[in-house]
Motif scaffolding. Sequence first.
Motif, PDB file in Angstrom:
ATOM      1  N   LEU A  11       0.825  -1.200   0.000  1.00 25.07           N
ATOM      2  CA  LEU A  11       0.000   0.000   0.000  1.00 25.07           C
ATOM      3  C   LEU A  11       0.866   1.259   0.000  1.00 25.07           C
ATOM      4  O   LEU A  11       0.622   2.192  -0.765  1.00 25.07           O
ATOM      5  CB  LEU A  11      -0.924   0.001   1.213  1.00 25.07           C
ATOM      6  N   THR A  13       3.958   1.528  -1.001  1.00 26.29           N
ATOM      7  CA  THR A  13       4.666   1.619  -2.275  1.00 26.29           C
ATOM      8  C   THR A  13       3.745   2.163  -3.360  1.00 26.29           C
ATOM      9  O   THR A  13       4.136   3.005  -4.159  1.00 26.29           O
ATOM     10  CB  THR A  13       5.209   0.239  -2.683  1.00 26.29           C
ATOM     11  N   ALA A  14       2.491   1.702  -3.376  1.00 23.42           N
ATOM     12  CA  ALA A  14       1.541   2.199  -4.370  1.00 23.42           C
ATOM     13  C   ALA A  14       1.234   3.674  -4.167  1.00 23.42           C
ATOM     14  O   ALA A  14       0.958   4.398  -5.124  1.00 23.42           O
ATOM     15  CB  ALA A  14       0.251   1.384  -4.308  1.00 23.42           C
ATOM     16  N   ALA A  15       1.298   4.131  -2.920  1.00 21.63           N
ATOM     17  CA  ALA A  15       1.048   5.545  -2.628  1.00 21.63           C
ATOM     18  C   ALA A  15       2.271   6.411  -2.894  1.00 21.63           C
ATOM     19  O   ALA A  15       2.206   7.626  -2.773  1.00 21.63           O
ATOM     20  CB  ALA A  15       0.605   5.700  -1.175  1.00 21.63           C
ATOM     21  N   GLY A  16       3.392   5.782  -3.230  1.00 18.17           N
ATOM     22  CA  GLY A  16       4.602   6.539  -3.544  1.00 18.17           C
ATOM     23  C   GLY A  16       5.511   6.771  -2.367  1.00 18.17           C
ATOM     24  O   GLY A  16       6.430   7.574  -2.433  1.00 18.17           O
ATOM     25  N   SER A  31       2.866   4.108 -11.176  1.00 20.49           N
ATOM     26  CA  SER A  31       3.250   4.798  -9.943  1.00 20.49           C
ATOM     27  C   SER A  31       2.386   6.026  -9.673  1.00 20.49           C
ATOM     28  O   SER A  31       2.341   6.520  -8.551  1.00 20.49           O
ATOM     29  CB  SER A  31       4.715   5.201  -9.996  1.00 20.49           C
ATOM     30  N   TYR A  32       1.677   6.517 -10.667  1.00 17.98           N
ATOM     31  CA  TYR A  32       0.815   7.682 -10.479  1.00 17.98           C
ATOM     32  C   TYR A  32      -0.558   7.308  -9.920  1.00 17.98           C
ATOM     33  O   TYR A  32      -1.321   8.174  -9.507  1.00 17.98           O
ATOM     34  CB  TYR A  32       0.606   8.428 -11.798  1.00 17.98           C
ATOM     35  N   THR A  33      -0.871   6.046  -9.891  1.00 20.82           N
ATOM     36  CA  THR A  33      -2.200   5.596  -9.497  1.00 20.82           C
ATOM     37  C   THR A  33      -2.533   5.948  -8.058  1.00 20.82           C
ATOM     38  O   THR A  33      -3.619   6.439  -7.762  1.00 20.82           O
ATOM     39  CB  THR A  33      -2.323   4.077  -9.706  1.00 20.82           C
ATOM     40  N   GLY A  34      -1.613   5.680  -7.121  1.00 19.74           N
ATOM     41  CA  GLY A  34      -1.874   5.948  -5.707  1.00 19.74           C
ATOM     42  C   GLY A  34      -2.221   7.399  -5.421  1.00 19.74           C
ATOM     43  O   GLY A  34      -3.264   7.691  -4.819  1.00 19.74           O
ATOM     44  N   PRO A  35      -1.372   8.345  -5.832  1.00 20.98           N
ATOM     45  CA  PRO A  35      -1.711   9.753  -5.589  1.00 20.98           C
ATOM     46  C   PRO A  35      -2.987  10.212  -6.301  1.00 20.98           C
ATOM     47  O   PRO A  35      -3.752  11.001  -5.745  1.00 20.98           O
ATOM     48  CB  PRO A  35      -0.482  10.510  -6.123  1.00 20.98           C
ATOM     49  N   VAL A  37      -5.675   8.348  -7.040  1.00 17.36           N
ATOM     50  CA  VAL A  37      -6.813   7.798  -6.315  1.00 17.36           C
ATOM     51  C   VAL A  37      -7.008   8.524  -4.989  1.00 17.36           C
ATOM     52  O   VAL A  37      -8.131   8.827  -4.584  1.00 17.36           O
ATOM     53  CB  VAL A  37      -6.647   6.278  -6.100  1.00 17.36           C
ATOM     54  N   GLY A  38      -5.907   8.852  -4.303  1.00 21.32           N
ATOM     55  CA  GLY A  38      -5.999   9.599  -3.042  1.00 21.32           C
ATOM     56  C   GLY A  38      -6.618  10.974  -3.247  1.00 21.32           C
ATOM     57  O   GLY A  38      -7.465  11.406  -2.458  1.00 21.32           O
TER      58      GLY A  38
END
Length: 79
Positions: A11, A13-16, A31-35, A37-38
């Motif tokens: 989690l 790592t996915a958030a960066g 790598s842009y997915t976490g930010p 989605v947040g």
Amino acid sequence: MLGIAAFVPALLTAAGVPAFGFVAELSPPVSYTGPVVGAWMAAGLVVPARRHPGRLARTGRVHLIDPDEDHEETGALRG
């Protein structure tokens, strides 16, 4: 608890957040997915709260029952 402990490194790592060295970094564009989605989730909380502030207060009333009715079996809270 073990499942949560196993999920936290992935989690973060996915958030960066590079908190664990044993988890490989994600490559762009994944790598842009976490930010993204947040930010989308934050917008989903902020925008309705600003447009209709009274709705947040009324949402809590969903779990309240009429004190004049007998609902002991439901487990609902009395308001």
